[in-house]
Design a protein around this motif. Structure first.
Motif, PDB file in Angstrom:
ATOM      1  N   GLN A 137      -3.562 -35.853   0.272  1.00 37.72           N
ATOM      2  CA  GLN A 137      -3.685 -34.423   0.535  1.00 37.72           C
ATOM      3  C   GLN A 137      -2.941 -33.606  -0.515  1.00 37.72           C
ATOM      4  O   GLN A 137      -2.066 -34.113  -1.208  1.00 37.72           O
ATOM      5  N   MET A 138      -3.305 -32.314  -0.576  1.00 37.50           N
ATOM      6  CA  MET A 138      -2.624 -31.341  -1.429  1.00 37.50           C
ATOM      7  C   MET A 138      -2.414 -30.064  -0.635  1.00 37.50           C
ATOM      8  O   MET A 138      -3.233 -29.720   0.213  1.00 37.50           O
ATOM      9  N   TYR A 139      -1.333 -29.386  -0.950  1.00 36.98           N
ATOM     10  CA  TYR A 139      -1.071 -28.052  -0.399  1.00 36.98           C
ATOM     11  C   TYR A 139      -1.476 -27.010  -1.430  1.00 36.98           C
ATOM     12  O   TYR A 139      -1.318 -27.235  -2.637  1.00 36.98           O
ATOM     13  N   VAL A 156       0.599 -35.279  -5.328  1.00 34.63           N
ATOM     14  CA  VAL A 156      -0.220 -35.425  -4.130  1.00 34.63           C
ATOM     15  C   VAL A 156       0.664 -35.972  -3.019  1.00 34.63           C
ATOM     16  O   VAL A 156       1.680 -36.628  -3.279  1.00 34.63           O
ATOM     17  N   HIS A 157       0.277 -35.687  -1.797  1.00 35.94           N
ATOM     18  CA  HIS A 157       0.934 -36.226  -0.615  1.00 35.94           C
ATOM     19  C   HIS A 157       0.096 -37.415  -0.158  1.00 35.94           C
ATOM     20  O   HIS A 157      -1.115 -37.269   0.062  1.00 35.94           O
ATOM     21  N   VAL A 158       0.727 -38.565  -0.043  1.00 36.87           N
ATOM     22  CA  VAL A 158       0.020 -39.790   0.336  1.00 36.87           C
ATOM     23  C   VAL A 158       0.575 -40.281   1.668  1.00 36.87           C
ATOM     24  O   VAL A 158       1.795 -40.412   1.834  1.00 36.87           O
ATOM     25  N   SER A 196      -8.900 -36.989  -0.435  1.00 35.75           N
ATOM     26  CA  SER A 196      -9.457 -38.323  -0.562  1.00 35.75           C
ATOM     27  C   SER A 196      -8.947 -39.218   0.571  1.00 35.75           C
ATOM     28  O   SER A 196      -7.808 -39.051   1.018  1.00 35.75           O
ATOM     29  N   ILE A 197      -9.798 -40.127   0.999  1.00 35.87           N
ATOM     30  CA  ILE A 197      -9.435 -41.143   1.985  1.00 35.87           C
ATOM     31  C   ILE A 197     -10.035 -42.468   1.509  1.00 35.87           C
ATOM     32  O   ILE A 197     -11.234 -42.531   1.236  1.00 35.87           O
ATOM     33  N   PHE A 223     -10.080 -26.861  -2.832  1.00 32.77           N
ATOM     34  CA  PHE A 223      -9.969 -28.156  -3.507  1.00 32.77           C
ATOM     35  C   PHE A 223     -11.306 -28.874  -3.486  1.00 32.77           C
ATOM     36  O   PHE A 223     -12.113 -28.675  -2.582  1.00 32.77           O
ATOM     37  N   GLU A 224     -11.517 -29.741  -4.464  1.00 30.52           N
ATOM     38  CA  GLU A 224     -12.685 -30.608  -4.480  1.00 30.52           C
ATOM     39  C   GLU A 224     -12.258 -32.000  -4.042  1.00 30.52           C
ATOM     40  O   GLU A 224     -11.122 -32.411  -4.276  1.00 30.52           O
TER      41      GLU A 224
END
Length: 88
Positions: free
Chosen positions: A13-15, A24-26, A5-6, A79-80
């Protein structure tokens, strides 16, 4: 790392097969944080207070989608995209 998402200058982001807890990584204006999906709390890094309020609210509204993505990652499935706070 896949971007899911942006919005409002945030990149989320996700790994695949990342370590627990589900998070989540923000990335936002030079800040980086790991945000727990279950609680919306920062488990690593930092964000400015106003940015944290936006992310915490977004995570709460999108928790089911984020957890489904977490499980996809555990299974090494794609991922979606998750709609950002700017489309709600």
């Amino acid at each position: 790392m896949p971007t899911i998402s942006i919005f409002f200058g945030f990149v989320v982001q996700m790994y695949w097969r990342d370590h627990p807890p589900p998070h989540v990584h923000v990335y936002y204006q030079g800040f980086e944080a790991l945000v727990a999906i279950e609680s919306g709390e920062i488990v690593g890094g930092s964000l400015p207070p106003a940015a944290m309020r936006i992310i915490r609210s977004w995570v709460a509204r999108r928790r089911a989608e984020l957890l489904a993505n977490w499980e996809r990652g555990r299974q090494r499935e794609p991922f979606e995209r998750v709609p950002g706070a700017d489309v709600e």
